[in-house]
Design a protein around this motif. Sequence first.
Motif, PDB file in Angstrom:
ATOM      1  N   UNK A  16       0.805  -1.222   0.000  1.00 22.55           N
ATOM      2  CA  UNK A  16       0.000   0.000   0.000  1.00 22.55           C
ATOM      3  C   UNK A  16       0.834   1.265   0.000  1.00 22.55           C
ATOM      4  N   UNK A  17       1.990   1.232   0.650  1.00 24.61           N
ATOM      5  CA  UNK A  17       2.785   2.446   0.784  1.00 24.61           C
ATOM      6  C   UNK A  17       4.261   2.170   0.679  1.00 24.61           C
ATOM      7  N   UNK A  18       5.011   3.200   0.247  1.00 34.48           N
ATOM      8  CA  UNK A  18       6.461   3.097   0.153  1.00 34.48           C
ATOM      9  C   UNK A  18       7.062   4.467   0.435  1.00 34.48           C
ATOM     10  N   UNK A  19       8.170   4.487   1.172  1.00 41.36           N
ATOM     11  CA  UNK A  19       8.901   5.714   1.453  1.00 41.36           C
ATOM     12  C   UNK A  19      10.391   5.393   1.423  1.00 41.36           C
ATOM     13  N   UNK A  20      11.211   6.396   1.121  1.00 42.62           N
ATOM     14  CA  UNK A  20      12.648   6.172   0.999  1.00 42.62           C
ATOM     15  C   UNK A  20      13.409   7.235   1.788  1.00 42.62           C
ATOM     16  N   UNK A  21      14.686   6.945   2.064  1.00 42.73           N
ATOM     17  CA  UNK A  21      15.563   7.945   2.654  1.00 42.73           C
ATOM     18  C   UNK A  21      15.926   8.967   1.582  1.00 42.73           C
ATOM     19  N   UNK A 276       0.321   1.910  -9.515  1.00 41.30           N
ATOM     20  CA  UNK A 276       1.000   2.130  -8.236  1.00 41.30           C
ATOM     21  C   UNK A 276       0.035   2.691  -7.182  1.00 41.30           C
ATOM     22  N   UNK A 277       0.072   2.107  -6.010  1.00 40.20           N
ATOM     23  CA  UNK A 277      -0.605   2.713  -4.857  1.00 40.20           C
ATOM     24  C   UNK A 277       0.240   3.825  -4.255  1.00 40.20           C
ATOM     25  N   UNK A 278       1.555   3.734  -4.464  1.00 38.55           N
ATOM     26  CA  UNK A 278       2.478   4.733  -3.938  1.00 38.55           C
ATOM     27  C   UNK A 278       3.765   4.640  -4.736  1.00 38.55           C
ATOM     28  N   UNK A 279       4.418   5.788  -4.915  1.00 36.61           N
ATOM     29  CA  UNK A 279       5.717   5.853  -5.577  1.00 36.61           C
ATOM     30  C   UNK A 279       6.698   6.580  -4.671  1.00 36.61           C
ATOM     31  N   UNK A 280       7.958   6.158  -4.722  1.00 35.21           N
ATOM     32  CA  UNK A 280       9.016   6.847  -3.989  1.00 35.21           C
ATOM     33  C   UNK A 280      10.286   6.766  -4.820  1.00 35.21           C
ATOM     34  N   UNK A 284      19.646   7.429  -5.272  1.00 36.47           N
ATOM     35  CA  UNK A 284      20.498   6.776  -6.269  1.00 36.47           C
ATOM     36  C   UNK A 284      19.760   6.579  -7.591  1.00 36.47           C
ATOM     37  N   UNK A 285      18.527   7.129  -7.692  1.00 32.42           N
ATOM     38  CA  UNK A 285      17.752   7.015  -8.915  1.00 32.42           C
ATOM     39  C   UNK A 285      16.879   5.777  -8.995  1.00 32.42           C
ATOM     40  N   UNK A 286      16.713   5.061  -7.904  1.00 32.07           N
ATOM     41  CA  UNK A 286      15.837   3.887  -7.884  1.00 32.07           C
ATOM     42  C   UNK A 286      14.404   4.325  -7.577  1.00 32.07           C
ATOM     43  N   UNK A 287      13.498   4.011  -8.487  1.00 34.80           N
ATOM     44  CA  UNK A 287      12.083   4.283  -8.289  1.00 34.80           C
ATOM     45  C   UNK A 287      11.429   3.055  -7.675  1.00 34.80           C
ATOM     46  N   UNK A 288      10.683   3.243  -6.605  1.00 30.03           N
ATOM     47  CA  UNK A 288       9.999   2.161  -5.903  1.00 30.03           C
ATOM     48  C   UNK A 288       8.495   2.327  -6.111  1.00 30.03           C
ATOM     49  N   UNK A 289       7.837   1.253  -6.511  1.00 29.65           N
ATOM     50  CA  UNK A 289       6.387   1.275  -6.729  1.00 29.65           C
ATOM     51  C   UNK A 289       5.724   0.215  -5.871  1.00 29.65           C
ATOM     52  N   UNK A 290       4.799   0.653  -5.011  1.00 29.17           N
ATOM     53  CA  UNK A 290       3.986  -0.268  -4.216  1.00 29.17           C
ATOM     54  C   UNK A 290       2.690  -0.510  -4.972  1.00 29.17           C
ATOM     55  N   UNK A 291       2.404  -1.761  -5.313  1.00 28.50           N
ATOM     56  CA  UNK A 291       1.207  -2.086  -6.085  1.00 28.50           C
ATOM     57  C   UNK A 291       0.473  -3.260  -5.446  1.00 28.50           C
ATOM     58  N   UNK A 294       2.468  -6.506  -6.123  1.00 28.94           N
ATOM     59  CA  UNK A 294       3.821  -6.682  -5.626  1.00 28.94           C
ATOM     60  C   UNK A 294       4.557  -5.371  -5.481  1.00 28.94           C
ATOM     61  N   UNK A 295       5.794  -5.487  -5.000  1.00 30.45           N
ATOM     62  CA  UNK A 295       6.684  -4.343  -4.850  1.00 30.45           C
ATOM     63  C   UNK A 295       7.697  -4.394  -5.987  1.00 30.45           C
ATOM     64  N   UNK A 296       7.850  -3.252  -6.687  1.00 32.44           N
ATOM     65  CA  UNK A 296       8.707  -3.201  -7.867  1.00 32.44           C
ATOM     66  C   UNK A 296       9.681  -2.039  -7.764  1.00 32.44           C
ATOM     67  N   UNK A 297      10.820  -2.189  -8.455  1.00 34.45           N
ATOM     68  CA  UNK A 297      11.783  -1.103  -8.573  1.00 34.45           C
ATOM     69  C   UNK A 297      12.111  -0.894 -10.046  1.00 34.45           C
ATOM     70  N   UNK A 298      12.566   0.306 -10.355  1.00 33.94           N
ATOM     71  CA  UNK A 298      13.051   0.625 -11.700  1.00 33.94           C
ATOM     72  C   UNK A 298      14.192   1.594 -11.545  1.00 33.94           C
TER      73      UNK A 298
END
Length: 302
Positions: A16-21, A276-280, A284-291, A294-298
């Motif tokens: 449901x959610x994602x956050x990053x440093x 995406x339910x949430x993007x962060x 370092x340029x990694x995009x995180x998608x909470x769906x 599943x959890x995905x990165x790009x």
Amino acid sequence: MPESVLAEPLAQGTFDGAAVTAEGPPLAFTSQAARGANAGQLWDLAAGAALGAPIPGFPTDRAEWAFGLPAGSPTVAWTYRDRVHVHDLSTGEEPVLDGRPDLLGLAVHHGRAAVVAVFGPANDAEAVVWDALTGERLAEFTLWLGHRTAFERWTLHATPATGSLIGLPGDSAVSLLDVERGEEVAVLPAADAVLAPSPGGLVLVQATPSDLRVRGLDGDLLATLETPAPCDRPAASLVGERLLAAAALRDEPGTVLAWDAAAMSPSHRIEFPAPPNDLALAPDGTLVAATDDGLYTARLCT
């Protein structure tokens, strides 16, 4: 044409959610819904692996948890059974505080890592600031937010870059609070927005029906990024010396565009298996998608 980027699966499940440093090693924290056992999890994005054990009973509502790097150590705060838990993910220290706030955020209060709790209603709100390591109450003040703030959203911060500032997004504006001064210091337009560091200082990246806008905290429009259709779920980060931004296309479920804010046109296009339910976006340029799939990165290689 935007460059196509492959989305890589990181974990199965409903996220449901994602956050990053906002700086330092790329770390992410996620909330995951599971039958009878919702969980929070720390991730090492460079290694593509979970760090430590999941936190059981973790809320999936993003208004009820916050993650960041307020003063040198990754910290997550969340509500559980009328308590606020503040967990230092490096040391394992976890003060537990009384209360069930409507919103949680992280900030720096005179050099100390702090958790900020906002209690409604909006027309007579109260903010309480605690030391994230000891649970000591550092400040409290009242707020009049009128009808601008919707408590079902979540606070905006990018610690430590945001310092003592947090943002409270509403239906038509974002209220910026300075928790050291105990007052609202600015009101900026837009509801669907994120705070992020940029080469020129802190900015607000906001999704509007027609474009993606970058504003300084004085309200000045610094950049207008072209979108082919309305976007939402904005994310932004200072990557090297550039501000990168991303947002999901509303009319194309699963499609996310990314921009270098120095250019108007999108630079990357990412297709996820589900909206995406949430993007962060990590530094370092990694995009995180909470769906829901599943959890995905790009990796946004620019």
